[in-house]
Design a protein around this motif. Sequence first.
Motif, PDB file in Angstrom:
ATOM      1  N   ALA A 111       0.865  -1.185   0.000  1.00 18.47           N
ATOM      2  CA  ALA A 111       0.000   0.000   0.000  1.00 18.47           C
ATOM      3  C   ALA A 111       0.898   1.230   0.000  1.00 18.47           C
ATOM      4  CB  ALA A 111      -0.917  -0.005   1.212  1.00 18.47           C
ATOM      5  N   VAL A 112       1.004   1.885  -1.132  1.00 20.34           N
ATOM      6  CA  VAL A 112       1.927   3.013  -1.296  1.00 20.34           C
ATOM      7  C   VAL A 112       1.223   4.301  -0.886  1.00 20.34           C
ATOM      8  CG1 VAL A 112       3.398   4.287  -2.894  1.00 20.34           C
ATOM      9  CG2 VAL A 112       3.099   1.808  -3.179  1.00 20.34           C
ATOM     10  N   ASN A 113       1.621   4.838   0.246  1.00 19.96           N
ATOM     11  CA  ASN A 113       1.014   6.062   0.791  1.00 19.96           C
ATOM     12  C   ASN A 113       1.980   7.224   0.588  1.00 19.96           C
ATOM     13  OD1 ASN A 113       2.628   4.491   2.713  1.00 19.96           O
ATOM     14  ND2 ASN A 113       2.316   6.225   4.094  1.00 19.96           N
ATOM     15  N   GLY A 114       1.841   7.942  -0.501  1.00 22.96           N
ATOM     16  CA  GLY A 114       2.741   9.067  -0.747  1.00 22.96           C
ATOM     17  C   GLY A 114       3.925   8.666  -1.609  1.00 22.96           C
ATOM     18  N   MET A 115       5.035   9.337  -1.408  1.00 26.29           N
ATOM     19  CA  MET A 115       6.213   9.158  -2.254  1.00 26.29           C
ATOM     20  C   MET A 115       6.822   7.766  -2.129  1.00 26.29           C
ATOM     21  SD  MET A 115       8.620  10.218  -4.312  1.00 26.29           S
ATOM     22  CE  MET A 115       8.475  12.013  -4.433  1.00 26.29           C
ATOM     23  N   ALA A 116       7.110   7.163  -3.288  1.00 27.40           N
ATOM     24  CA  ALA A 116       7.911   5.940  -3.357  1.00 27.40           C
ATOM     25  C   ALA A 116       9.055   6.240  -4.303  1.00 27.40           C
ATOM     26  CB  ALA A 116       7.084   4.768  -3.847  1.00 27.40           C
ATOM     27  N   ALA A 117      10.245   6.429  -3.760  1.00 21.39           N
ATOM     28  CA  ALA A 117      11.405   6.813  -4.571  1.00 21.39           C
ATOM     29  C   ALA A 117      12.537   5.818  -4.365  1.00 21.39           C
ATOM     30  CB  ALA A 117      11.871   8.218  -4.195  1.00 21.39           C
ATOM     31  N   GLY A 118      13.368   5.663  -5.384  1.00 22.65           N
ATOM     32  CA  GLY A 118      14.541   4.814  -5.269  1.00 22.65           C
ATOM     33  C   GLY A 118      14.196   3.429  -4.759  1.00 22.65           C
ATOM     34  N   SER A 133      -2.271   5.420  -2.917  1.00 27.26           N
ATOM     35  CA  SER A 133      -3.174   6.515  -2.596  1.00 27.26           C
ATOM     36  C   SER A 133      -3.144   7.552  -3.706  1.00 27.26           C
ATOM     37  CB  SER A 133      -2.762   7.160  -1.271  1.00 27.26           C
ATOM     38  OG  SER A 133      -1.485   7.766  -1.402  1.00 27.26           O
ATOM     39  N   GLU A 134      -4.154   8.398  -3.735  1.00 26.77           N
ATOM     40  CA  GLU A 134      -4.216   9.473  -4.733  1.00 26.77           C
ATOM     41  C   GLU A 134      -2.970  10.350  -4.695  1.00 26.77           C
ATOM     42  OE1 GLU A 134      -6.391  10.437  -7.029  1.00 26.77           O
ATOM     43  OE2 GLU A 134      -8.226   9.293  -6.631  1.00 26.77           O
ATOM     44  N   SER A 135      -2.417  10.541  -3.505  1.00 23.11           N
ATOM     45  CA  SER A 135      -1.248  11.425  -3.366  1.00 23.11           C
ATOM     46  C   SER A 135       0.078  10.724  -3.624  1.00 23.11           C
ATOM     47  CB  SER A 135      -1.223  12.023  -1.949  1.00 23.11           C
ATOM     48  OG  SER A 135      -1.050  10.999  -0.983  1.00 23.11           O
ATOM     49  N   ALA A 136       0.046   9.452  -3.939  1.00 21.82           N
ATOM     50  CA  ALA A 136       1.283   8.711  -4.164  1.00 21.82           C
ATOM     51  C   ALA A 136       1.984   9.177  -5.432  1.00 21.82           C
ATOM     52  CB  ALA A 136       1.002   7.217  -4.248  1.00 21.82           C
ATOM     53  N   SER A 137       3.297   9.037  -5.436  1.00 20.70           N
ATOM     54  CA  SER A 137       4.073   9.300  -6.645  1.00 20.70           C
ATOM     55  C   SER A 137       5.258   8.339  -6.659  1.00 20.70           C
ATOM     56  CB  SER A 137       4.557  10.751  -6.702  1.00 20.70           C
ATOM     57  OG  SER A 137       5.394  11.051  -5.605  1.00 20.70           O
ATOM     58  N   PHE A 138       5.812   8.159  -7.845  1.00 21.40           N
ATOM     59  CA  PHE A 138       6.846   7.142  -8.050  1.00 21.40           C
ATOM     60  C   PHE A 138       7.988   7.719  -8.883  1.00 21.40           C
ATOM     61  CE2 PHE A 138       2.751   5.170  -7.503  1.00 21.40           C
ATOM     62  CZ  PHE A 138       2.980   4.021  -6.758  1.00 21.40           C
ATOM     63  N   THR A 139       9.209   7.558  -8.401  1.00 25.31           N
ATOM     64  CA  THR A 139      10.368   7.966  -9.185  1.00 25.31           C
ATOM     65  C   THR A 139      11.561   7.095  -8.813  1.00 25.31           C
ATOM     66  OG1 THR A 139      11.849   9.793  -9.777  1.00 25.31           O
ATOM     67  CG2 THR A 139      11.035   9.765  -7.521  1.00 25.31           C
ATOM     68  N   MET A 140      12.375   6.758  -9.808  1.00 21.83           N
ATOM     69  CA  MET A 140      13.542   5.933  -9.553  1.00 21.83           C
ATOM     70  C   MET A 140      14.598   6.704  -8.760  1.00 21.83           C
ATOM     71  SD  MET A 140      13.938   2.619 -10.691  1.00 21.83           S
ATOM     72  CE  MET A 140      12.719   2.416  -9.389  1.00 21.83           C
ATOM     73  N   ALA A 141      14.998   7.855  -9.236  1.00 21.08           N
ATOM     74  CA  ALA A 141      15.853   8.796  -8.483  1.00 21.08           C
ATOM     75  C   ALA A 141      17.298   8.342  -8.266  1.00 21.08           C
ATOM     76  CB  ALA A 141      15.229   9.123  -7.115  1.00 21.08           C
ATOM     77  N   ILE A 187       0.912  -0.556 -10.904  1.00 22.82           N
ATOM     78  CA  ILE A 187       0.105  -0.828  -9.725  1.00 22.82           C
ATOM     79  C   ILE A 187      -1.257  -1.357 -10.169  1.00 22.82           C
ATOM     80  CG2 ILE A 187       1.297   0.968  -8.410  1.00 22.82           C
ATOM     81  CD1 ILE A 187      -1.177   2.728  -8.754  1.00 22.82           C
ATOM     82  N   HIS A 188      -2.030  -1.838  -9.204  1.00 24.14           N
ATOM     83  CA  HIS A 188      -3.327  -2.415  -9.517  1.00 24.14           C
ATOM     84  C   HIS A 188      -4.506  -1.455  -9.310  1.00 24.14           C
ATOM     85  CE1 HIS A 188      -0.893  -6.069  -8.690  1.00 24.14           C
ATOM     86  NE2 HIS A 188      -1.625  -6.586  -9.654  1.00 24.14           N
ATOM     87  N   ARG A 189      -4.377  -0.530  -8.340  1.00 20.45           N
ATOM     88  CA  ARG A 189      -5.537   0.265  -7.971  1.00 20.45           C
ATOM     89  C   ARG A 189      -5.091   1.555  -7.299  1.00 20.45           C
ATOM     90  NH1 ARG A 189      -9.090  -2.700  -3.692  1.00 20.45           N
ATOM     91  NH2 ARG A 189      -8.743  -4.369  -5.215  1.00 20.45           N
ATOM     92  N   VAL A 190      -5.854   2.630  -7.518  1.00 18.07           N
ATOM     93  CA  VAL A 190      -5.648   3.900  -6.829  1.00 18.07           C
ATOM     94  C   VAL A 190      -6.826   4.122  -5.886  1.00 18.07           C
ATOM     95  CG1 VAL A 190      -5.371   6.400  -7.057  1.00 18.07           C
ATOM     96  CG2 VAL A 190      -4.367   4.873  -8.776  1.00 18.07           C
ATOM     97  N   THR A 191      -6.545   4.524  -4.650  1.00 15.00           N
ATOM     98  CA  THR A 191      -7.600   4.762  -3.669  1.00 15.00           C
ATOM     99  C   THR A 191      -7.491   6.182  -3.122  1.00 15.00           C
ATOM    100  OG1 THR A 191      -6.446   4.206  -1.612  1.00 15.00           O
ATOM    101  CG2 THR A 191      -7.219   2.360  -2.958  1.00 15.00           C
ATOM    102  N   ALA A 192      -8.555   6.623  -2.481  1.00 15.42           N
ATOM    103  CA  ALA A 192      -8.488   7.886  -1.741  1.00 15.42           C
ATOM    104  C   ALA A 192      -7.447   7.747  -0.637  1.00 15.42           C
ATOM    105  CB  ALA A 192      -9.849   8.213  -1.143  1.00 15.42           C
ATOM    106  N   ASP A 193      -6.790   8.853  -0.302  1.00 20.45           N
ATOM    107  CA  ASP A 193      -5.736   8.809   0.705  1.00 20.45           C
ATOM    108  C   ASP A 193      -6.218   8.185   2.009  1.00 20.45           C
ATOM    109  OD1 ASP A 193      -4.199  10.051  -1.170  1.00 20.45           O
ATOM    110  OD2 ASP A 193      -3.793  11.856   0.002  1.00 20.45           O
ATOM    111  N   ASP A 194      -7.409   8.590   2.449  1.00 24.42           N
ATOM    112  CA  ASP A 194      -7.891   8.119   3.749  1.00 24.42           C
ATOM    113  C   ASP A 194      -8.493   6.721   3.693  1.00 24.42           C
ATOM    114  OD1 ASP A 194     -10.209   8.691   2.370  1.00 24.42           O
ATOM    115  OD2 ASP A 194     -10.998  10.125   3.827  1.00 24.42           O
ATOM    116  N   ALA A 195      -8.548   6.120   2.497  1.00 21.84           N
ATOM    117  CA  ALA A 195      -9.105   4.768   2.362  1.00 21.84           C
ATOM    118  C   ALA A 195      -8.042   3.724   2.071  1.00 21.84           C
ATOM    119  CB  ALA A 195     -10.163   4.748   1.250  1.00 21.84           C
ATOM    120  N   LEU A 196      -6.793   4.156   1.875  1.00 17.96           N
ATOM    121  CA  LEU A 196      -5.754   3.219   1.440  1.00 17.96           C
ATOM    122  C   LEU A 196      -5.554   2.082   2.432  1.00 17.96           C
ATOM    123  CD1 LEU A 196      -3.454   2.464  -0.550  1.00 17.96           C
ATOM    124  CD2 LEU A 196      -1.926   3.859   0.871  1.00 17.96           C
ATOM    125  N   ARG A 197      -5.384   2.400   3.685  1.00 12.97           N
ATOM    126  CA  ARG A 197      -5.126   1.368   4.692  1.00 12.97           C
ATOM    127  C   ARG A 197      -6.281   0.379   4.783  1.00 12.97           C
ATOM    128  NH1 ARG A 197      -2.334   0.924  10.012  1.00 12.97           N
ATOM    129  NH2 ARG A 197      -3.628  -0.378  11.356  1.00 12.97           N
TER     130      ARG A 197
END
Length: 266
Positions: A111-118, A133-141, A187-197
């Motif tokens: 469950a990716v909550n926010g930034m997932a980098a490197g 989550s909606e606010s998640a983002s992904f970068t190799m970095a 990823i498989h699905r995007v959820t609202a931030d407060d519903a991710l968990r």
Amino acid sequence: MTASALKERECLVVERMGRVVLVQFNRPRFGNGLNSVMVSELAAVAGEIDADPDVRCVVLTGTGTCFSVGGDIKEMAALGDAASAGVKKLANDAHKAVSTFARMRAPLVVAVNGMAAGGGFSLAMAGDMVLASESASFTMAYSAAGLSPDGSSTYFMPRLIGLRKTQELMFTNRRLSAHEALAWNLIHRVTADDALRSEALALAERIAQSAVGSNAAIKSLLLSSFENGLETQMEMEARQIAACVESADGREGIRAFCAKRAPVFG
């Protein structure tokens, strides 16, 4: 898992919820950066989960507003002349965790909550199911810090999205939003931030109710599918389904299907 395995670690929080285990990165002040303690704990926890036959699904997420910003660069800098050996150990521990999660019977829901980098991005890609989550983002970095990818990303990402898109992410450090990651099949699905968990735990509970042997076979077969020729893969399928048929869950599943009722797996 023993009671001691459920205590709060220095950099992880591990919580048992019936047949589901929730593992959370717990360095929110540092963006859940992957330092040597955290990855060592992650490898140890993965081993404990793997050894527990009652665990049917695992959820991996982060505390705070980041999943993980990746390797702790400040810790690497502080190693001085010992940096090479220290980073090699860190990578080895991270890889031990990924290998255990990939080969254990219990599926891994990330469950990716926010930034997932490197390394955070890399670890997320090792999930059997990945929500963001909606606010998640992904970068190799990695190359922005003069480093190269680790954490299984050069294995899983070309298989998930192909070589060309992987090259774009790794050479340019392009940042993807959650919806872009979904469109790229990362990823498989995007959820609202407060519903991710809650959605991740609900998915894990649903998986936990299914046949553990079936899930283990699915994981094993998919992990080998890109290495095997057609006939070899079909032979593995035949052996796996034959083993499932003679298992208690297989017998229960067949009985339930014939009786037109829901199965009750052990």
